[in-house]
Design an enzyme around this catalytic site. Structure first.
Site, PDB file in Angstrom:
ATOM      1  N   ASN A  91       0.802  -1.219   0.000  1.00 48.13           N
ATOM      2  CA  ASN A  91       0.000   0.000   0.000  1.00 48.13           C
ATOM      3  C   ASN A  91       0.838   1.274   0.000  1.00 48.13           C
ATOM      4  O   ASN A  91       0.326   2.356   0.276  1.00 48.13           O
ATOM      5  CB  ASN A  91      -0.972  -0.014   1.175  1.00 48.13           C
ATOM      6  N   VAL A  98       1.611   7.007   0.098  1.00 53.70           N
ATOM      7  CA  VAL A  98       0.766   6.065   0.838  1.00 53.70           C
ATOM      8  C   VAL A  98      -0.618   6.041   0.205  1.00 53.70           C
ATOM      9  O   VAL A  98      -1.212   7.088  -0.064  1.00 53.70           O
ATOM     10  CB  VAL A  98       0.664   6.465   2.328  1.00 53.70           C
ATOM     11  N   CYS A  99      -1.130   4.828   0.008  1.00 60.92           N
ATOM     12  CA  CYS A  99      -2.440   4.660  -0.603  1.00 60.92           C
ATOM     13  C   CYS A  99      -3.325   3.821   0.332  1.00 60.92           C
ATOM     14  O   CYS A  99      -3.264   2.593   0.320  1.00 60.92           O
ATOM     15  CB  CYS A  99      -2.297   3.977  -1.955  1.00 60.92           C
ATOM     16  N   ILE A 100      -4.092   4.523   1.165  1.00 57.98           N
ATOM     17  CA  ILE A 100      -5.076   3.858   2.009  1.00 57.98           C
ATOM     18  C   ILE A 100      -6.362   4.671   1.963  1.00 57.98           C
ATOM     19  O   ILE A 100      -6.350   5.873   1.701  1.00 57.98           O
ATOM     20  CB  ILE A 100      -4.606   3.661   3.472  1.00 57.98           C
TER      21      ILE A 100
END
Length: 179
Positions: A91, A98-100
């Site tokens: 992620n 950051v990819c959330i």
């Protein structure tokens, strides 16, 4: 009536005032697992965070530095988070982004993957963001990766190549922690 903390314009905006309050609160009551503060005292919208690798995870013992960049209309929109310390995670894009869900723009997901309540909400703070990122480190989501190679390794052999790459990142983070 809204009052400014200082003569600086950035503190007069509601988001700037909220961020200043969060800074004071985190300094008074630090939260376990991370430290956070301004990169430069003159810019309330740019923060540096250090996440301590969560216990009982592959990231344990690491010190992962990242930047949080808040938009001027915070808290209506989410900040962007980018790891500066190298990190191998499904992620986290190879460039550190950051990819959330919690950091995705509010509203409907055009791909239908996330529910609106999983995405950014104005109630989120630096603390809730960091808790989500620490949780992400402990439990990667390989179904919606930012780093496809890390996701593939995580799914197919989490104790092989994935573990070796994470261990290398942890070692590097420890070496750089006091630079």
């Amino acid at each position: 009536m809204f009052m400014c903390l200082t003569m600086e314009v950035q503190f007069c905006a509601p988001g700037g005032y909220m961020l200043a309050t969060l800074t004071i609160e985190l300094n008074k009551n630090p939260v376990e697992g991370f430290s956070a503060g301004l990169i430069d005292d003159e810019d309330i919208y740019k923060w540096e965070v250090v996440i301590i690798g969560p216990q009982d995870t592959l990231f344990e013992g690491g010190f992962f530095k990242a930047y949080l960049t808040f938009p001027y209309d915070y808290p209506l929109r989410p900040p962007k988070m980018k790891f500066i310390t190298e990190i191998w995670h499904p992620n986290v894009a190879k460039n550190g982004d950051v990819c959330i869900s919690i950091l995705h723009e509010p509203g409907e997901d055009k791909f239908g993957y996330e529910k609106p309540e999983e995405r950014w909400l104005p109630i989120h703070t630096v603390e809730t963001i960091m808790i989500s990122v620490i949780s992400m480190l402990a439990d990667p989501n390989s179904d919606s990766p930012a780093n496809v190679d890390a996701a593939k390794e995580w799914r197919e052999d989490p104790n092989g190549e994935f573990k070796r790459k994470v261990a290398r990142c942890v070692r590097k983070s420890q070496e750089m922690a006091f630079d």
